[in-house]
Design a protein around this motif. Structure first.
Motif, PDB file in Angstrom:
ATOM      1  N   GLU A   1     -10.370  -0.347   6.230  1.00 47.19           N
ATOM      2  CA  GLU A   1     -10.593  -1.224   5.076  1.00 47.19           C
ATOM      3  C   GLU A   1     -11.328  -0.505   3.943  1.00 47.19           C
ATOM      4  O   GLU A   1     -11.068  -0.732   2.770  1.00 47.19           O
ATOM      5  N   GLN A   2     -12.260   0.387   4.314  1.00 47.35           N
ATOM      6  CA  GLN A   2     -13.074   1.063   3.297  1.00 47.35           C
ATOM      7  C   GLN A   2     -12.410   2.323   2.735  1.00 47.35           C
ATOM      8  O   GLN A   2     -12.773   2.787   1.649  1.00 47.35           O
ATOM      9  N   SER A   3     -11.452   2.900   3.477  1.00 46.23           N
ATOM     10  CA  SER A   3     -10.869   4.180   3.037  1.00 46.23           C
ATOM     11  C   SER A   3      -9.529   4.028   2.317  1.00 46.23           C
ATOM     12  O   SER A   3      -9.113   4.934   1.582  1.00 46.23           O
ATOM     13  N   LEU A   4      -8.831   2.911   2.520  1.00 49.04           N
ATOM     14  CA  LEU A   4      -7.515   2.725   1.895  1.00 49.04           C
ATOM     15  C   LEU A   4      -7.609   3.027   0.396  1.00 49.04           C
ATOM     16  O   LEU A   4      -8.459   2.480  -0.304  1.00 49.04           O
ATOM     17  N   THR A   5      -6.735   3.910  -0.083  1.00 45.73           N
ATOM     18  CA  THR A   5      -6.862   4.442  -1.445  1.00 45.73           C
ATOM     19  C   THR A   5      -5.609   4.185  -2.277  1.00 45.73           C
ATOM     20  O   THR A   5      -4.503   4.566  -1.876  1.00 45.73           O
ATOM     21  N   LEU A   6      -5.803   3.561  -3.413  1.00 45.97           N
ATOM     22  CA  LEU A   6      -4.704   3.398  -4.373  1.00 45.97           C
ATOM     23  C   LEU A   6      -4.650   4.679  -5.194  1.00 45.97           C
ATOM     24  O   LEU A   6      -5.481   4.907  -6.064  1.00 45.97           O
ATOM     25  N   TYR A   7      -3.683   5.523  -4.869  1.00 43.19           N
ATOM     26  CA  TYR A   7      -3.610   6.866  -5.471  1.00 43.19           C
ATOM     27  C   TYR A   7      -2.887   6.849  -6.815  1.00 43.19           C
ATOM     28  O   TYR A   7      -3.234   7.570  -7.736  1.00 43.19           O
TER      29      TYR A   7
ATOM     30  N   ASN B   1      22.688   0.286  -2.645  1.00 44.38           N
ATOM     31  CA  ASN B   1      22.730  -0.774  -3.658  1.00 44.38           C
ATOM     32  C   ASN B   1      21.389  -1.473  -3.873  1.00 44.38           C
ATOM     33  O   ASN B   1      21.312  -2.485  -4.562  1.00 44.38           O
ATOM     34  N   GLU B   2      20.334  -0.906  -3.258  1.00 48.47           N
ATOM     35  CA  GLU B   2      18.998  -1.494  -3.427  1.00 48.47           C
ATOM     36  C   GLU B   2      18.329  -0.933  -4.686  1.00 48.47           C
ATOM     37  O   GLU B   2      18.546   0.231  -5.034  1.00 48.47           O
ATOM     38  N   THR B   3      17.495  -1.740  -5.307  1.00 48.30           N
ATOM     39  CA  THR B   3      16.746  -1.233  -6.477  1.00 48.30           C
ATOM     40  C   THR B   3      15.250  -1.119  -6.184  1.00 48.30           C
ATOM     41  O   THR B   3      14.562  -0.295  -6.768  1.00 48.30           O
ATOM     42  N   ASP B   4      14.747  -1.935  -5.237  1.00 49.47           N
ATOM     43  CA  ASP B   4      13.311  -1.962  -4.941  1.00 49.47           C
ATOM     44  C   ASP B   4      13.079  -1.615  -3.470  1.00 49.47           C
ATOM     45  O   ASP B   4      13.604  -2.290  -2.585  1.00 49.47           O
ATOM     46  N   ILE B   5      12.283  -0.574  -3.242  1.00 54.13           N
ATOM     47  CA  ILE B   5      12.094  -0.095  -1.864  1.00 54.13           C
ATOM     48  C   ILE B   5      10.611   0.044  -1.530  1.00 54.13           C
ATOM     49  O   ILE B   5       9.860   0.715  -2.251  1.00 54.13           O
ATOM     50  N   LEU B   6      10.204  -0.585  -0.437  1.00 55.98           N
ATOM     51  CA  LEU B   6       8.883  -0.381   0.130  1.00 55.98           C
ATOM     52  C   LEU B   6       9.035   0.738   1.161  1.00 55.98           C
ATOM     53  O   LEU B   6       9.695   0.559   2.186  1.00 55.98           O
ATOM     54  N   LEU B   7       8.463   1.876   0.862  1.00 63.75           N
ATOM     55  CA  LEU B   7       8.633   3.053   1.717  1.00 63.75           C
ATOM     56  C   LEU B   7       7.369   3.282   2.544  1.00 63.75           C
ATOM     57  O   LEU B   7       6.288   3.511   1.996  1.00 63.75           O
ATOM     58  N   LEU B   8       7.493   3.208   3.864  1.00 61.70           N
ATOM     59  CA  LEU B   8       6.383   3.458   4.785  1.00 61.70           C
ATOM     60  C   LEU B   8       6.592   4.851   5.375  1.00 61.70           C
ATOM     61  O   LEU B   8       7.519   5.074   6.158  1.00 61.70           O
ATOM     62  N   LEU B   9       5.740   5.777   4.975  1.00 64.44           N
ATOM     63  CA  LEU B   9       5.967   7.194   5.288  1.00 64.44           C
ATOM     64  C   LEU B   9       4.866   7.748   6.185  1.00 64.44           C
ATOM     65  O   LEU B   9       3.682   7.676   5.852  1.00 64.44           O
ATOM     66  N   THR B  10       5.255   8.302   7.330  1.00 59.89           N
ATOM     67  CA  THR B  10       4.323   8.978   8.235  1.00 59.89           C
ATOM     68  C   THR B  10       4.799  10.409   8.436  1.00 59.89           C
ATOM     69  O   THR B  10       5.870  10.618   9.021  1.00 59.89           O
ATOM     70  N   PRO B  11       4.060  11.413   7.958  1.00 61.85           N
ATOM     71  CA  PRO B  11       4.489  12.797   8.175  1.00 61.85           C
ATOM     72  C   PRO B  11       4.634  13.098   9.672  1.00 61.85           C
ATOM     73  O   PRO B  11       3.866  12.560  10.483  1.00 61.85           O
TER      74      PRO B  11
ATOM     75  N   LYS C   1      14.870   4.850  -7.761  1.00 56.62           N
ATOM     76  CA  LYS C   1      14.601   3.452  -7.373  1.00 56.62           C
ATOM     77  C   LYS C   1      13.172   3.071  -7.780  1.00 56.62           C
ATOM     78  O   LYS C   1      12.358   3.910  -8.155  1.00 56.62           O
ATOM     79  N   ASN C   2      12.893   1.807  -7.609  1.00 58.82           N
ATOM     80  CA  ASN C   2      11.549   1.276  -7.836  1.00 58.82           C
ATOM     81  C   ASN C   2      10.835   1.330  -6.474  1.00 58.82           C
ATOM     82  O   ASN C   2      11.065   0.474  -5.619  1.00 58.82           O
ATOM     83  N   VAL C   3       9.986   2.355  -6.255  1.00 55.98           N
ATOM     84  CA  VAL C   3       9.423   2.608  -4.923  1.00 55.98           C
ATOM     85  C   VAL C   3       7.912   2.354  -4.884  1.00 55.98           C
ATOM     86  O   VAL C   3       7.167   2.891  -5.712  1.00 55.98           O
ATOM     87  N   VAL C   4       7.489   1.561  -3.902  1.00 55.10           N
ATOM     88  CA  VAL C   4       6.067   1.458  -3.559  1.00 55.10           C
ATOM     89  C   VAL C   4       5.899   2.202  -2.237  1.00 55.10           C
ATOM     90  O   VAL C   4       6.555   1.871  -1.244  1.00 55.10           O
ATOM     91  N   LEU C   5       5.060   3.225  -2.250  1.00 56.06           N
ATOM     92  CA  LEU C   5       4.912   4.132  -1.099  1.00 56.06           C
ATOM     93  C   LEU C   5       3.561   3.930  -0.419  1.00 56.06           C
ATOM     94  O   LEU C   5       2.514   4.003  -1.062  1.00 56.06           O
ATOM     95  N   TYR C   6       3.614   3.677   0.893  1.00 55.85           N
ATOM     96  CA  TYR C   6       2.397   3.669   1.714  1.00 55.85           C
ATOM     97  C   TYR C   6       2.467   4.878   2.633  1.00 55.85           C
ATOM     98  O   TYR C   6       3.436   5.042   3.379  1.00 55.85           O
ATOM     99  N   HIS C   7       1.435   5.717   2.566  1.00 55.06           N
ATOM    100  CA  HIS C   7       1.441   6.998   3.282  1.00 55.06           C
ATOM    101  C   HIS C   7       0.427   6.970   4.415  1.00 55.06           C
ATOM    102  O   HIS C   7      -0.769   6.803   4.187  1.00 55.06           O
TER     103      HIS C   7
ATOM    104  N   THR D   1       6.383   7.069  -8.661  1.00 56.98           N
ATOM    105  CA  THR D   1       6.491   5.838  -7.865  1.00 56.98           C
ATOM    106  C   THR D   1       5.917   4.673  -8.683  1.00 56.98           C
ATOM    107  O   THR D   1       5.157   4.888  -9.633  1.00 56.98           O
ATOM    108  N   THR D   2       6.267   3.468  -8.289  1.00 56.99           N
ATOM    109  CA  THR D   2       5.641   2.282  -8.885  1.00 56.99           C
ATOM    110  C   THR D   2       4.167   2.262  -8.472  1.00 56.99           C
ATOM    111  O   THR D   2       3.278   1.979  -9.268  1.00 56.99           O
ATOM    112  N   ALA D   3       3.925   2.619  -7.205  1.00 54.30           N
ATOM    113  CA  ALA D   3       2.554   2.751  -6.692  1.00 54.30           C
ATOM    114  C   ALA D   3       2.592   3.601  -5.424  1.00 54.30           C
ATOM    115  O   ALA D   3       3.570   3.567  -4.673  1.00 54.30           O
ATOM    116  N   THR D   4       1.515   4.359  -5.215  1.00 54.45           N
ATOM    117  CA  THR D   4       1.352   5.118  -3.972  1.00 54.45           C
ATOM    118  C   THR D   4      -0.022   4.781  -3.391  1.00 54.45           C
ATOM    119  O   THR D   4      -1.039   4.884  -4.082  1.00 54.45           O
TER     120      THR D   4
END
Length: 518
Positions: free
Chosen positions: A374-380, A425-435, A461-467, A482-485
């Motif tokens: 909760e304390q470390s989550l960062t809006l980059y 055919n998608e325009t908005d993508i929520l991308l959940l990325l784990t290296p 695309k319109n991408v919101v990325l959670y890393h 990205t729209t947001a990372t």
């Protein structure tokens, strides 16, 4: 286990040969064969070694850092570890000082044990030193439950080089003041449970591009620059009072008249800088002496061990030539030199080895990990408003993660082809990325095709990325488009839950990225 006799008594009672044996801390492996275990028991009893440093298996030890050998999974690792420690203590004439690298918990070395967040994640909690103290405290409890006295952590290297192949996520960040603040809290947490610590890797491994497991990194800075940055956390923590300092294998020309000699075996750097200039009187421990930065240069068995001791190391960690090393030191060292080191080592033993240990159960990291998430989550990149707007779209969720470890490259590439069809055919993508991996070798395990695919998504695309992983991996992606990372740092369930809550607008991102990514 035998009781630790007082230091004054030890100095009188131990023979010179026994004292020299006490300087050695060979590696112990929980996945050794019975034959290998018995060989180590003989080594302990015959040569009076002072301590052991535990690793998972020979395949996962320092010189196999790049993972050339297959690592065996042991479901009962923790019980094996406890039983081995008891066996080895029985073989010893004098109680062994048992150590392990538990930077983020016993899980760093032992599977199926509690795992706490990486230093870089803790570094994102800029306002919450209390949580870092608690992490240190909980890890120390787990060490005690195993029978471990000495946690060889934290890393106090200031990671200013984003191409650093070996420190990176193990550092609290690239700001020396934040490193000092977090490391101090971590150390105090561990010490609160009576467990020893070791700050590392002196004189500072943060600004390097070579992995010292494999070669010798060079830090080409002036002494003034080193004092200003690399040495700063070490000095601050020494002033606070630390049990030991671990010396890394680094070439630091500004601190020595012999730049060919690595810091770990360099008297100018250990005795001159650390002891004399910085006033450190505690135990100095070498980084693993089997690491290629030093081991490949000394073919005469025992010579490296002697050089490490003569330079100022009290404890010779992961020494591989103990019998020969003892002979080298007996032949070359003065009794005064040996006694000084024994006095320091024995004082640690008196402090840490107690017969009464009420800690038998492992901790549950879940509650603390949730608080840190909760304390470390960062809006980059982007804004909370942009994410809120995105949630109202008919978005598609795409998860890129290795769910199985033995997946072939072809299967992964086939999967990309399928995903391309899915999102065509998608325009908005929520991308959940784990290296695929936490370490940076081979682009954190990503294939070029995966990187290209992700960047194509971001730019078209319109991408919101959670890393969920090492934030340094983001340097391969066009996050500014990205729209947001959002960076969640770990792929633990608690961090995934917090990311979900954030996406739904129920939580604010309070963290601050503790490093620069470009």
């Amino acid at each position: 286990m035998n009781k630790v006799i007082p230091t004054t008594q030890a100095l009188k009672q131990l023979s010179l040969t026994q004292k020299v044996g006490q300087l050695f801390m060979p590696a112990a492996f929980i996945n050794d064969t019975e034959e290998e275990i018995q060989q180590l028991e003989t080594l302990i009893s015959e040569h009076h070694v002072g301590g052991l440093c535990f690793f998972h298996s020979r395949a996962s030890a320092a010189t196999n850092f790049e993972g050339k050998k297959k690592i065996v999974v042991n479901e009962n690792s923790f019980d094996t570890l406890k039983n081995l420690i008891k066996r080895y203590q029985k073989a010893a004439t004098f109680p062994l000082l048992i150590s392990i690298d538990a930077e983020w918990g016993l899980a760093m070395r032992i599977e199926n044990t509690p795992q706490y967040p990486y230093a870089i994640t803790l570094g994102a909690n800029t306002e919450n030193k209390d949580l870092v103290f608690e992490v240190g405290k909980q890890i120390a409890k787990d060490c005690k439950a195993a029978g471990i006295h000495w946690n060889l952590s934290p890393v106090v290297d200031v990671n200013v080089n984003l191409n650093n192949p070996v420190i990176g996520y193990r550092s609290f960040g690239d700001d020396k003041h934040n490193v000092v603040s977090m490391a101090t809290a971590f150390v105090k947490g561990i010490q609160s449970e009576g467990v020893l610590t070791s700050i590392k890797h002196f004189p500072g491994h943060g600004d390097t591009e070579t992995d010292s497991h494999l070669g010798l990194p060079v830090i080409d800075k002036s002494k003034a620059e080193l004092v200003e940055n690399e040495l700063f956390p070490f000095q601050k923590l020494i002033d606070e009072g630390v049990d030991s300092v671990m010396v890394g294998h680094l070439s630091v020309p500004a601190l020595t008249t012999n730049s060919n000699l690595p810091s770990s075996i360099n008297k100018d750097i250990i005795t001159g800088v650390l002891r004399n200039d910085m006033g450190f009187n505690g135990v100095v421990i070498s980084d693993a002496l089997n690491m290629h930065a030093v081991s490949k240069n000394y073919s005469t068995k025992g010579e490296l061990e002697w050089l490490a001791f003569n330079a100022g190391n009290d404890v010779l960690c992961f020494a591989e030539h103990i019998k020969e090393g003892i002979q080298f030191i007996l032949k070359n060292a003065s009794e005064t030199q040996i006694n000084k080191s024994i006095e320091r080592i024995w004082q640690l033993k008196e402090k840490a080895i107690t017969e009464n240990n009420s800690q038998t159960e492992l901790t549950d990291p879940s509650f603390l990990n949730r608080k840190i998430a909760e304390q470390s989550l960062t809006l980059y990149h982007g804004t909370a408003a942009k994410i809120a707007e995105f949630t109202t779209t008919n978005f598609c969720t795409l998860t890129i993660k290795r769910f199985v470890t033995d997946q072939t490259k072809q299967a992964i590439l086939d999967n990309i082809v399928e995903m391309k069809k899915e999102v065509k055919n998608e325009t908005d993508i929520l991308l959940l990325l784990t290296p695929p991996q936490i370490k940076p070798t081979n682009k954190f395990g990503f294939f070029d095709e995966e990187i290209d695919f992700i960047n194509e998504l971001i730019t078209t695309k319109n991408v919101v990325l959670y890393h969920f992983g090492n934030p340094y991996a983001l340097k391969f992606f066009k996050t500014d488009q990205t729209t947001a990372t959002v960076i969640a740092y770990q792929n633990f369930k608690e961090f995934q839950d917090v990311a979900t809550e954030h996406f739904l607008g129920n939580l604010e991102a309070k963290g601050k990225l503790p490093v620069l990514l470009n």
